[in-house]
Design a protein around this motif. Structure first.
Motif, PDB file in Angstrom:
ATOM      1  N   UNK A  85       9.910   7.351  -4.290  1.00 16.48           N
ATOM      2  CA  UNK A  85       9.013   7.112  -3.405  1.00 16.48           C
ATOM      3  C   UNK A  85       8.197   5.986  -3.125  1.00 16.48           C
ATOM      4  N   UNK A  86       8.237   6.615  -1.326  1.00 14.21           N
ATOM      5  CA  UNK A  86       7.593   4.816  -0.867  1.00 14.21           C
ATOM      6  C   UNK A  86       6.898   5.136   0.715  1.00 14.21           C
ATOM      7  N   UNK A  87       5.658   5.751   0.806  1.00 12.90           N
ATOM      8  CA  UNK A  87       5.327   6.140   2.397  1.00 12.90           C
ATOM      9  C   UNK A  87       4.434   4.564   2.950  1.00 12.90           C
ATOM     10  N   UNK A  88       5.393   3.780   4.113  1.00 10.91           N
ATOM     11  CA  UNK A  88       4.144   2.417   5.012  1.00 10.91           C
ATOM     12  C   UNK A  88       4.329   2.723   5.622  1.00 10.91           C
ATOM     13  N   UNK A  90      11.807   6.537   0.870  1.00 10.66           N
ATOM     14  CA  UNK A  90      11.073   6.093   1.257  1.00 10.66           C
ATOM     15  C   UNK A  90      10.682   6.005   2.695  1.00 10.66           C
ATOM     16  N   UNK A  91       9.147   5.979   3.776  1.00 10.29           N
ATOM     17  CA  UNK A  91       9.256   6.457   4.711  1.00 10.29           C
ATOM     18  C   UNK A  91       8.825   5.015   5.171  1.00 10.29           C
ATOM     19  N   UNK A  92       8.553   4.424   6.199  1.00  9.17           N
ATOM     20  CA  UNK A  92       8.412   3.117   7.004  1.00  9.17           C
ATOM     21  C   UNK A  92       8.183   3.812   8.055  1.00  9.17           C
ATOM     22  N   UNK A  93       6.862   4.089   8.918  1.00 10.92           N
ATOM     23  CA  UNK A  93       6.841   4.455   9.803  1.00 10.92           C
ATOM     24  C   UNK A  93       5.368   4.616  10.645  1.00 10.92           C
ATOM     25  N   UNK A  94       4.882   4.070  11.262  1.00 12.74           N
ATOM     26  CA  UNK A  94       4.010   3.717  12.424  1.00 12.74           C
ATOM     27  C   UNK A  94       3.161   5.016  13.032  1.00 12.74           C
ATOM     28  N   UNK A  98      -0.442   6.187   1.852  1.00 11.42           N
ATOM     29  CA  UNK A  98       0.017   5.513   1.804  1.00 11.42           C
ATOM     30  C   UNK A  98       0.743   5.201  -0.036  1.00 11.42           C
ATOM     31  N   UNK A  99       2.045   5.383  -0.233  1.00 10.98           N
ATOM     32  CA  UNK A  99       2.632   5.331  -1.348  1.00 10.98           C
ATOM     33  C   UNK A  99       3.114   4.095  -1.963  1.00 10.98           C
ATOM     34  N   UNK A 100       3.311   4.256  -2.876  1.00 10.50           N
ATOM     35  CA  UNK A 100       2.112   3.275  -3.764  1.00 10.50           C
ATOM     36  C   UNK A 100       0.828   3.181  -3.015  1.00 10.50           C
ATOM     37  N   UNK A 101      -0.447   2.940  -3.644  1.00 11.80           N
ATOM     38  CA  UNK A 101      -1.424   2.638  -3.261  1.00 11.80           C
ATOM     39  C   UNK A 101      -1.313   1.402  -3.065  1.00 11.80           C
ATOM     40  N   UNK A 102      -0.893   0.076  -3.388  1.00 14.66           N
ATOM     41  CA  UNK A 102      -0.756  -1.211  -3.462  1.00 14.66           C
ATOM     42  C   UNK A 102       0.429  -1.295  -2.045  1.00 14.66           C
TER      43      UNK A 102
END
Length: 401
Positions: free
Chosen positions: A352-355, A326-330, A19-23
């Protein structure tokens, strides 16, 4: 059935993401990261616009099956494989099987509608944050939900069929009526399935209990169904005037007494207007997708594992251009470490975002938050692009879709 010549990529579970960022592990953390993603200007000299790349995960909330999600077909139906292009074109029996299953699945696919995630993309466009959408999905939800945002359907669309010989397109709904006329017993089976609710349930266990295997893109498998009896019509244009082969002789297009395509016909085969497994994306679609990436300054990836190379290469192109991603994926994404390997660990989403949050939960909440911040002036976005002045408005102007 012959052993396939090509391996279907990434059917096993992909590694869990970092997960990016860790928060951004929570919904609120993901919203904060995406706020920063849109608020920060992209690295110079990239433009301020964002292009969206979507996959089947975005349409799960519409009741459609996906491939690699938590309840994806490759996880719950280990024997499933999509039909291969060469198999469809060359094999009359394979086409019978394909069209029988598609006949059963079309009604449910047609009834399905865009969900909150699709409309949230529309709203992000209205806020001036989205310049274009590239989708791997063939359900036509994007052009329905946001007709004013240019949409490129990378893998085609199921709303029409096209002739493999003359390339003429025909509405899929008209084709469905022809299939029903040619296959009255199958039409009765479909009506029985609809009346029982067998095609409406989204519960995998319930589907299994009813003997169904519901796969992506309108494919429904009734085990032990007599696919060899199924019939399908030819291309009307090729039937009326068989085209001439390269050798100078006319093709043969024959039908039975009811008008169904029969051998030894050599032309007039209709296929769904989608890119099948093993089929190449046309050059003009590939170029349009590349131009959309090259015309934007950020990439937002929604509901896709990027398992198909046609999609992954676009994300890689964005990375090579220095675009924030930014990537949003289950679930995991193919080679996602390559997209984030050099990201500053102290960045808060601007680069960058990865959630791992469902798009139907995240996107509407993101729209609500960004609307509030834009109205209050707390979102310092550089010159948002409204629909009527969208800098990328002509990027797909030559596309048939």
């Amino acid at each position: 059935m012959r052993k396939p010549l090509m391996r279907i990529p990434y059917t096993d579970i992909l590694p869990s993401p970092k997960i990016i960022p860790a928060s951004a592990h929570s919904l609120q953390g993901a919203l904060a990261a995406l706020h920063n993603f849109f608020a920060a200007p992209p690295p110079s000299p990239l433009p301020s616009s964002t292009v969206v790349l979507t996959g089947a995960g975005l349409s799960v909330a519409s009741g459609l099956a996906d491939y690699r999600g938590p309840n994806g077909t490759y996880r719950v139906n280990k024997t499933y494989r999509p039909i291969y292009y060469n198999e469809f074109v060359q094999n009359h029996e394979a086409r019978k099987r394909y069209w029988a299953r598609s006949f059963l699945g079309w009604t449910s696919l047609q009834k399905a509608k865009p969900n909150a995630g699709h409309y949230a993309i529309r709203d992000l466009g209205d806020l001036g944050l989205i310049s274009a959408v590239i989708t791997q999905n063939v359900d036509s939800f994007h052009p329905k939900a946001h007709p004013h945002i240019p949409s490129l359907e990378l893998h085609g669309y199921l709303r029409s069929t096209s002739c493999t010989t003359c390339r003429t397109e025909y509405p899929r709904e008209d084709f469905q009526h022809q299939l029903a006329r040619l296959n009255p017993r199958w039409a009765d089976l479909l009506q029985e399935a609809l009346a029982s609710g067998a095609l409406d349930t989204e519960d995998p266990d319930e589907k299994k209990f009813r003997g169904l295997k519901v796969n992506p893109d309108g494919d429904v498998d009734f085990p032990d169904a007599p696919y060899t009896t199924f019939r399908y019509p030819p291309c009307p244009r090729c039937l009326a005037d068989p085209p001439i082969k390269a050798e100078g002789f006319r093709h043969t297009v024959r039908v039975d007494s009811d008008g169904a395509w029969i051998l030894p016909s050599s032309a007039g085969v209709l296929k769904p207007n989608v890119v099948m497994f093993g089929e190449n994306i046309s050059n003009h679609v590939r170029s349009a997708a590349e131009n959309a990436i090259d015309s934007a300054g950020r990439l937002l990836v929604l509901g896709t594992s990027l398992a198909t190379y046609s999609a992954w290469r676009l994300a890689k192109r964005a990375k090579d251009r220095g675009m924030p991603i930014a990537i949003v994926n289950m679930g995991g994404v193919r080679g996602e470490d390559q997209f984030f390997v050099d990201v500053n660990p102290n960045q808060a989403g601007e680069l960058a975002v990865r959630v791992e949050v469902s798009t139907d939960d995240l996107l509407p909440a993101l729209v609500s938050q960004l609307r509030q911040k834009l109205s209050s002036g707390a979102l310092p976005i550089d010159a948002p692009i409204r629909n009527h002045e969208r800098e990328n408005s002509s990027v797909f102007k030559d596309m048939l879709s």
